[in-house]
Design a protein around this motif. Structure first.
Motif, short mmCIF file in Angstrom:
data_model
loop_
_atom_site.label_atom_id
_atom_site.label_comp_id
_atom_site.label_asym_id
_atom_site.label_seq_id
_atom_site.Cartn_x
_atom_site.Cartn_y
_atom_site.Cartn_z
N SER A 93 2.25 9.30 -28.60
CA SER A 93 2.59 8.17 -29.43
C SER A 93 1.64 8.40 -30.66
N SER A 94 0.46 9.32 -30.67
CA SER A 94 -0.22 9.47 -32.01
C SER A 94 0.70 10.31 -32.73
N ARG A 95 1.31 11.35 -32.31
CA ARG A 95 2.19 12.34 -33.10
C ARG A 95 3.37 11.40 -33.69
N ALA A 96 3.59 10.33 -32.96
CA ALA A 96 4.86 9.67 -33.54
C ALA A 96 4.48 8.65 -34.76
N GLY A 97 3.30 8.75 -34.81
CA GLY A 97 2.81 7.81 -35.97
C GLY A 97 2.14 6.46 -35.63
N PHE A 98 1.89 6.43 -34.51
CA PHE A 98 1.36 5.01 -33.85
C PHE A 98 -0.16 5.29 -33.48
N ARG A 99 -1.06 4.34 -33.57
CA ARG A 99 -2.27 4.51 -32.80
C ARG A 99 -1.80 4.80 -31.44
#
Length: 114
Positions: A93-99
């Protein structure tokens, strides 16, 4: 330019699933999988997430009674794999641009016998 709202998946709304194979007496192993699905119940979140991990555990038959292997794979092995699943959810989820989405920790009760 208007400020954009970025929706975040709720790390507390997810479905957890797990399962295990039969015990392989030849290899002395049992396979266990654990996974989560999230995002289906929240329409504002722009993605759905399904992550599964798979572990193969070797059993020392001299130290662990085989009659308890399936019970262990059903109840204990998912708790061993859960921190790795939790890290994968956060990382992806971090790598997808979300917190980073954090799944909650499990508290396992401790039992004492006299």
């Amino acid at each position: 330019m208007p400020e954009q709202t970025q929706f975040e998946p709720n790390g507390e709304k997810f479905s957890l699933f797990h399962g295990h194979s039969e015990y392989d007496q030849k290899d002395k192993t049992i396979a266990v999988r654990i996974g989560i699905e999230m995002g289906k119940e929240v329409k504002e979140v722009p993605f759905e997430l399904r992550i599964e991990i798979f572990g193969v555990f070797e059993v020392d038959e001299d130290k662990f009674p085989i009659k308890f292997v399936h019970n262990w794979a059903e109840k204990n092995a998912p708790l061993i794999l859960y921190p790795y699943l939790r890290e994968h959810v956060f990382s992806l989820s971090s790598r997808a641009g979300f917190r980073g989405t954090l799944l909650p920790l499990f508290q396992v009760p401790t039992f004492y016998s006299k």
